[in-house]
Design a protein around this motif. Structure first.
Motif, short mmCIF file in Angstrom:
data_model
loop_
_atom_site.label_atom_id
_atom_site.label_comp_id
_atom_site.label_asym_id
_atom_site.label_seq_id
_atom_site.Cartn_x
_atom_site.Cartn_y
_atom_site.Cartn_z
N TYR A 114 0.92 -1.22 0.03
CA TYR A 114 -0.18 0.07 0.06
C TYR A 114 0.78 1.11 -0.08
CZ TYR A 114 -3.55 -3.43 1.64
OH TYR A 114 -4.10 -4.46 1.90
N ASN A 115 0.12 2.36 -0.57
CA ASN A 115 1.03 3.62 -0.21
C ASN A 115 0.76 3.97 1.29
OD1 ASN A 115 1.76 4.42 -2.78
ND2 ASN A 115 -0.28 4.38 -3.56
N LEU A 116 1.68 4.66 1.91
CA LEU A 116 1.47 4.94 3.20
C LEU A 116 1.16 6.39 3.05
CD1 LEU A 116 2.49 4.69 6.05
CD2 LEU A 116 4.51 5.84 5.69
N LYS A 117 -0.01 6.44 3.78
CA LYS A 117 -1.14 7.70 3.63
C LYS A 117 -0.41 8.83 4.52
CE LYS A 117 -4.80 5.08 1.44
NZ LYS A 117 -5.68 4.30 1.70
N ARG A 118 0.44 8.47 5.34
CA ARG A 118 0.68 9.65 6.53
C ARG A 118 2.10 10.24 5.85
NH1 ARG A 118 4.62 7.88 9.75
NH2 ARG A 118 4.79 5.56 10.19
N ASP A 119 2.47 11.64 6.38
CA ASP A 119 3.57 12.12 6.12
C ASP A 119 4.16 12.12 4.65
OD1 ASP A 119 5.73 14.03 6.91
OD2 ASP A 119 6.96 12.18 7.20
N ASN A 120 3.29 12.33 3.67
CA ASN A 120 3.49 12.37 2.47
C ASN A 120 3.89 13.42 1.55
OD1 ASN A 120 4.09 10.65 0.41
ND2 ASN A 120 1.84 10.01 -0.03
N ARG A 121 4.83 14.37 2.14
CA ARG A 121 5.15 15.95 1.63
C ARG A 121 5.75 15.62 0.37
NH1 ARG A 121 8.63 17.06 6.35
NH2 ARG A 121 8.14 14.98 6.92
#
Length: 136
Positions: free
Chosen positions: A37-44
């Motif tokens: 999965y794409n990690l959804k947090r801290d995706n700056r």
């Protein structure tokens, strides 16, 4: 850009093997499965001064769900072996992009308990730093 499909294909080359690999979901939650999965947090967005055209690298943030079996000790062992395999790997490329390094976001695989059928699950989070331009 590195896609989940590219990460999934790379994970299949590591020492630890799963019976089923999934991208974005776990189909019917079969035992001995790995979900990517794409990690959804801290995706700056990573951007250099001067704009995106001056940015030479990017990061793909990944979350893996290890959905293994009813034995908590066996599932923990598999999850931690996968964690070690990822942490110690030095892939030259993933997909069409040169990889600079892989950074683990936790110090070990994270126990997230059991699903509604009692299967043990762990999560592994990491980021892949890679060259923006595709390699030949």
């Amino acid at each position: 850009m590195i896609h989940l499909k590219d990460v999934n294909n790379w994970l299949k080359t590591l020492e630890i093997k799963f019976d089923h690999y999934y991208i974005g979901f776990l189909d019917k939650k079969k035992d001995k499965s790995l979900g990517v999965y794409n990690l959804k947090r801290d995706n700056r967005l990573i951007m250099a001064i001067g704009g995106i055209e001056n940015s030479s690298y990017n990061a793909k943030k990944i979350s893996l769900l290890v959905h293994y079996n009813y034995a908590s000790d066996e599932t923990e062992e598999v999850a931690n072996q996968l964690f070690e395999d990822i942490m110690n790997s030095k892939p030259e490329k993933i997909g069409e992009h040169k990889v600079y390094f892989i950074g683990m976001l936790n110090n070990e695989a994270i126990d997230v308990g059991r699903d509604d059928k009692g299967i043990c699950e762990y999560v592994i989070e990491f980021e892949i730093y890679y060259k923006r331009e595709k390699e030949d």
